[in-house]
Enzyme design. Structure first.
Site, PDB file in Angstrom:
ATOM      1  N   ASP A  14       0.825  -1.212   0.000  1.00 21.86           N
ATOM      2  CA  ASP A  14       0.000   0.000   0.000  1.00 21.86           C
ATOM      3  C   ASP A  14       0.860   1.264   0.000  1.00 21.86           C
ATOM      4  OD1 ASP A  14      -1.978  -1.845   0.270  1.00 21.86           O
ATOM      5  OD2 ASP A  14      -2.823  -1.053   2.120  1.00 21.86           O
ATOM      6  N   SER A  83       1.824  -7.141   9.682  1.00 22.20           N
ATOM      7  CA  SER A  83       0.599  -7.123   8.880  1.00 22.20           C
ATOM      8  C   SER A  83       0.052  -8.510   8.549  1.00 22.20           C
ATOM      9  CB  SER A  83       0.882  -6.358   7.578  1.00 22.20           C
ATOM     10  OG  SER A  83       1.918  -7.017   6.876  1.00 22.20           O
ATOM     11  N   GLU A 126     -10.306  -7.159   9.912  1.00 25.82           N
ATOM     12  CA  GLU A 126     -10.094  -8.180  10.945  1.00 25.82           C
ATOM     13  C   GLU A 126     -10.635  -7.712  12.304  1.00 25.82           C
ATOM     14  OE1 GLU A 126      -8.357 -11.313  10.886  1.00 25.82           O
ATOM     15  OE2 GLU A 126      -7.835 -11.314   8.761  1.00 25.82           O
ATOM     16  N   TYR A 148      -3.680 -10.190  15.833  1.00 22.61           N
ATOM     17  CA  TYR A 148      -3.537  -9.082  14.866  1.00 22.61           C
ATOM     18  C   TYR A 148      -4.781  -8.189  14.894  1.00 22.61           C
ATOM     19  CZ  TYR A 148      -3.681  -6.896  10.182  1.00 22.61           C
ATOM     20  OH  TYR A 148      -3.808  -6.011   9.139  1.00 22.61           O
TER      21      TYR A 148
END
Ligand code: NAP
Length: 334
Positions: A14, A83, A126, A148
């Protein structure tokens, strides 16, 4: 005068697309790298000489604060993170430190040294982990079910807390899965498209998977986890545009960014292998070793608010996204 943007984590999928976009828009771009013994940064090779690269680490408050003091960026994008959800069970403390407390260090540095800056934080779907619903919007309750997602939930709530407590322009983009040829090789879409390319091209030395094993076996098999897992998959290049639009809005708000569709891993394999003239059934093996201890529930990203307020919507279909990734990997893995 050109606007200044700081991208924390420019080497990421990104971060690198965002840098491309901001340069196109005439920004001065400052991007952060981590100190490493291996300075191989495939995603930003084309950016050398066009952006200012600086060292910073989300573990190190001063490394972030220093850049904010020196550059006084108009916009700050915190893209960096541990990540990989699957790795977070083995690295729960590390994930909490980087993915949870790291963004707090960014918020504090902005608050102390440049509170006028606009801040984007990379939140994730998430945070909704275990909820049972067809789709999620900005009012959906959080129910993260892995280290996470829980760390990202903490960071997301801290962004809200700083926005409300200090009046800072701090926002969270709640992004559903997004992919591209720059996606890390340890994520399922890229694993599949890279494996297709290696099989099609008869590559003898395939890249390694996250377990340090060759991505495909000598008999051209690709081992994956649960083939019934569903995701809302979009194109990363379009998602970074949403990040920028979020910071151009007159009010700091959180936005869902997704495609409002889902597909499962088996469909992903079918499209990817077929695009190279192969049958996924001859190559894909579901292996318990790659199953997550807990799966997230299927969920679509309802991006209505982003469409209405930012004029953003996804353009590339799931099939076209997978095909463009296969085409790119057929060139990369020869
Ligand atoms: P990515 O390619 O996996 O890259 C992660 C980035 O974080 C890399 O630039 C990495 O630097 C950096 N980083 C890791 N630990 C760091 C630390 N301690 N200090 C500073 N930088 C650190 O990420 P991505 O897929 O583009 O995702 C971008 C962000 O969006 C992440 O925060 C991710 O969690 C979140 N997100 C991603 C998705 C998705 O589907 N892609 C969906 C929702 C949210 P190195 O190059 O040095 O490792």
């Amino acid at each position: 005068m050109a606007k200044k943007a700081l991208i924390i984590g420019i080497t990421s999928q990104d971060g690198s697309y965002l840098a491309d976009l901001l340069l196109e828009k005439g920004y001065e771009v400052i991007g952060t790298l981590r100190r490493s013994t291996n300075y191989v940064h495939e995603n930003i090779k084309h950016l050398y000489g066009k952006v200012n690269l600086e060292f910073a680490d989300l573990l190190d408050f001063e490394s972030i604060a220093r850049l904010i003091r020196i550059y006084k960026p108009d916009e700050i994008y915190n893209i960096a993170s541990q990540s990989v959800p699957a790795d977070s069970w083995n690295l729960p403390y590390y994930t909490a430190e980087i993915t949870g407390i790291g963004p707090l260090r960014v918020l504090e540095a902005v608050r102390q040294f440049h509170p006028e800056a606009k801040l984007y934080q990379a939140t994730t779907r998430e945070i909704f982990g275990n909820i049972t619903a067809d789709s999620a919007n900005e009012d959906t309750l959080f129910d993260a079910n892995n280290p996470y997602g829980i760390a990202k939930t903490y960071a997301h709530l801290m962004v809200k807390c700083y926005r409300e407590s200090y009046g800072m322009f701090a926002t969270g983009g709640i992004l559903f899965n997004h992919e591209s040829p720059r996606r890390g090789l340890w994520f399922v879409t890229r694993k599949v498209t890279a494996a297709v390319a290696c099989i099609k091209n008869g590559v003898k030395n395939p890249p390694m998977n996250e377990m340090g094993e060759p991505l495909i076996t000598p008999d051209f098999k690709l081992h994956l986890g649960d083939l019934t897992s569903q995701r809302d998959w979009g194109y990363a290049k379009e998602y970074v545009e949403a990040m920028w639009l979020i910071l151009q809005h007159d009010k700091p708000m959180d936005y869902i960014i997704g495609t409002n569709t889902t597909h499962n891993v088996e469909e992903l394999c079918k499209v990817a292998f077929a695009h190279a003239g192969l049958n996924y059934k001859d190559h894909v093996v579901s292996n318990k070793k790659f199953f997550r201890p807990t799966e997230i529930k299927p969920l679509k990203g309802d991006y209505s608010r982003a469409k209405k307020e930012l004029g953003w919507e996804p353009k590339t279909s799931f099939e076209d996204l997978i095909k463009l990734m296969v085409d790119s990997d057929l060139q990369t893995f020869k």
